[in-house]
Design a protein around this motif. Sequence first.
Motif, short mmCIF file in Angstrom:
data_model
loop_
_atom_site.label_atom_id
_atom_site.label_comp_id
_atom_site.label_asym_id
_atom_site.label_seq_id
_atom_site.Cartn_x
_atom_site.Cartn_y
_atom_site.Cartn_z
N GLU A 31 0.82 -1.31 0.27
CA GLU A 31 0.22 -0.54 -0.41
C GLU A 31 0.48 1.39 -0.01
O GLU A 31 0.45 2.21 -0.99
CB GLU A 31 -0.92 -0.22 1.20
CG GLU A 31 -2.25 -1.15 1.09
CD GLU A 31 -2.90 -0.33 0.69
OE1 GLU A 31 -3.14 0.27 -0.17
OE2 GLU A 31 -3.84 -1.64 -0.43
N TRP A 62 -1.42 -8.16 -7.69
CA TRP A 62 -1.79 -7.13 -7.08
C TRP A 62 -2.34 -5.68 -7.00
O TRP A 62 -2.95 -5.48 -6.75
CB TRP A 62 -0.88 -6.99 -5.55
CG TRP A 62 -0.86 -6.99 -3.70
CD1 TRP A 62 -2.14 -7.29 -3.67
CD2 TRP A 62 -1.26 -5.71 -4.08
NE1 TRP A 62 -2.29 -6.36 -1.97
CE2 TRP A 62 -2.20 -5.19 -2.61
CE3 TRP A 62 -0.59 -4.05 -4.90
CZ2 TRP A 62 -1.94 -4.02 -2.33
CZ3 TRP A 62 -0.28 -2.81 -3.95
CH2 TRP A 62 -1.31 -2.68 -2.68
N ASN A 65 -4.84 -5.31 -9.29
CA ASN A 65 -6.21 -5.73 -8.87
C ASN A 65 -6.15 -4.56 -7.60
O ASN A 65 -6.96 -3.44 -7.60
CB ASN A 65 -6.30 -6.92 -7.62
CG ASN A 65 -5.96 -7.76 -8.77
OD1 ASN A 65 -6.57 -8.20 -9.58
ND2 ASN A 65 -6.07 -9.05 -7.89
N ARG A 66 -5.22 -3.54 -7.06
CA ARG A 66 -5.76 -2.71 -6.61
C ARG A 66 -5.53 -1.99 -7.43
O ARG A 66 -6.46 -0.73 -6.36
CB ARG A 66 -4.36 -1.83 -5.48
CG ARG A 66 -4.20 -0.76 -5.00
CD ARG A 66 -5.22 -1.46 -3.52
NE ARG A 66 -5.28 -0.42 -2.57
CZ ARG A 66 -6.02 0.29 -3.02
NH1 ARG A 66 -6.81 -0.09 -3.73
NH2 ARG A 66 -5.97 1.61 -1.61
N THR A 68 -7.57 -1.00 -10.54
CA THR A 68 -9.21 -1.87 -10.62
C THR A 68 -9.79 -1.49 -9.25
O THR A 68 -11.08 -0.81 -9.65
CB THR A 68 -9.31 -3.16 -11.14
OG1 THR A 68 -8.41 -4.09 -11.99
CG2 THR A 68 -10.85 -3.42 -11.16
N GLN A 69 -9.31 -1.57 -8.29
CA GLN A 69 -10.60 -1.72 -6.72
C GLN A 69 -10.53 0.02 -6.37
O GLN A 69 -11.79 0.57 -6.47
CB GLN A 69 -10.03 -2.25 -5.67
CG GLN A 69 -10.75 -1.72 -4.71
CD GLN A 69 -9.91 -2.79 -3.69
OE1 GLN A 69 -8.00 -2.89 -3.55
NE2 GLN A 69 -10.61 -1.93 -2.00
N ALA A 72 -12.87 1.61 -9.05
CA ALA A 72 -14.25 1.23 -8.93
C ALA A 72 -14.89 2.40 -7.71
O ALA A 72 -16.29 3.38 -7.55
CB ALA A 72 -14.15 -0.10 -8.52
N GLN A 73 -14.10 2.62 -6.32
CA GLN A 73 -13.91 3.78 -5.69
C GLN A 73 -14.70 4.83 -6.42
O GLN A 73 -15.78 5.23 -5.96
CB GLN A 73 -13.17 3.35 -5.22
CG GLN A 73 -13.40 2.16 -3.78
CD GLN A 73 -11.84 2.29 -2.78
OE1 GLN A 73 -10.87 2.81 -3.43
NE2 GLN A 73 -11.74 0.63 -2.35
#
Length: 463
Positions: A31, A62, A65-66, A68-69, A72-73
Motif C-alpha cells: 500500500e 496485486w 487488482n488494486r 481496479t479497486q 471502482a471506488q
Amino acid sequence: MDSGDEPEGSEGQRKKKRYHRHTPHQIQELEAVFKECPHPDEKQRMQLSRDLALEPRQIKFWFQNRRTQMKAQHERADNCALRSENDKIRCENIAIREALKKVICPTCGGPPLGEDSYFDEQKLRMENARLKEELDRVSSVASKYLGRPITQLPPVQPIPISSLDLSVGSYGAPPPGLGPSLDLDLLPGSSSSSVMPFPFPTAVSELEKPIMAEVATSAMEELIRLVQTDEPLWMKSAGDGSDLLNLDTYDRIFPRPGQPYKSPDIRIEASRDSSLVIMNAVTLVDMFMDPVKWMELFPTIVSKARTVEVLATGVAGTRSGSLILMYEELQVLSPVVSTREFFFLRYCQQIEQGLWVIGDVSVDLSRESQFSSSSRSRKLPSGCLIQEVPDGYSKVTWVEHMEIEEKAPTHRLYRDLVNSGVAFGAQRWLATLQRMCERFARVMVTGASPRDIGGGNTVHWIS
C-alpha cells in the motif's frame, strides 16, 4: 484409453486451487508503494519481490487488482455526487413549474401561454394570410360583376389582372385620365384577359411544400454568393469584358453529391450583369412576383407565364417571404429558335431596408412531360438583387444560370447568338428592363399613350 495416457494437466486441474493470502506486513508495504507509484516498472517489482518474499507475478497481479479497486471506488463516488446533483436540479425544476402555474400574464391578465404558443401563433398568422387572400379574391370578383366597389367590406387590394403599377421613382400618381393600366396590346403576350391554353400539374401536396421551401432557401443563398463574389468564381471576358462563370470553381464551391452524370449534349449558360433602372425597388419586386406584370415587363422575352400555386405569402403585407411555383415560356422573336419552358420556384426576400433578392430555381414535376418542346432546359439558382438608390432609381444585378439540352440543332443564323448565351443571358434581360422602365417613366411624365412613344415590337440586342 489407459489412465497413464491422460495429459498431465488433467490431474492438476482436479487438484484444489491454492490461494495465497498476503500477510499484514506485506499488504502495508505494498500500500505504501502504491500511494507513491500505482504503476511500478519491472525493476521496482523485482525489488519488492526480494523484500517481501513474493513472486514478481504476485506483485504484478496485486497492483492490477488494486488499481481496479481504486477505479471502482472513484466511479461510485462520482455516481453518488451526480445522483445528488440530479435530485437537487429535479427539485428546483418542480418548484419552478409550480411557480409558473401561478404566474399571471401582464398583458392580458390571464394564465401564461403553453410551450407550443409560438407554433400556434405562426399557424394563426398563416391562416390569417390565407383568409385575407381569399377575401381579396372574393371582393375583386364581386366588384367586377357588380360594377362598383364593395363598400360593406373593409378596403382590400384586389388581385391584379392586367394592370401595371406605375409608381415610378418620385414621379407620383399617374396623370388624370391615364388610369393604372398601360395600353400594351401591341406587345406580344400582353393580352392578360385570355386564358393560357396549356395544362398545369395538380396542386402541390403538403409533404412537398417544406421540401420546396428548403430548395428555394438554398437556391437564394447560392444566388447571393453568385451576386456578391467576383474572382475566382467569375472571370472577365477578354472580348467584351462581360462576366463569365468559372465552372470548375463553381462545382468546387457548390458541390452537388446527388447530381446525375451530365450528358455531353448538355450546355451550361451563365451570365451576370448589373445596371441602373428608373424604377423603385418595391415596384420592381411587385412586377417580378406577378406573372401578368412579368410578361408585360419583358414582352420580347417572356411569351407565357402563370402562377401554378402560391406556397407562401409575404410578411406584414409585403412581398418579403413570398414563395410561388411558376411556369414560363421564354422566346427569341424568331420561329426558327426553340422556346424554353420552365417550372420553377420564385422566392422573394427583403434582406435589409431597400435591398431585395428574388431567386429562381427549377423543380421537377411529374406532368412536365405533357409539354412538347424541342428544348429541354433547367434553371439553376438564378435571379436578381435589387438595391434602392436615390432619385427613384434601382441598381439591379442579374444572374442567369441554366442547363440546356437541345433536342434539335439551332438554326445556323442564330446558332452563335444562342450558344454564346446572349439570347437568354443577363445582358438581354437588363437591356429590356431598362428600356421598359424608361418607357413607363416617359408615360408618367408626359401622359402620352404607349402607342405614341415607340409602340410596337422593338427588338434590342446586345452583341
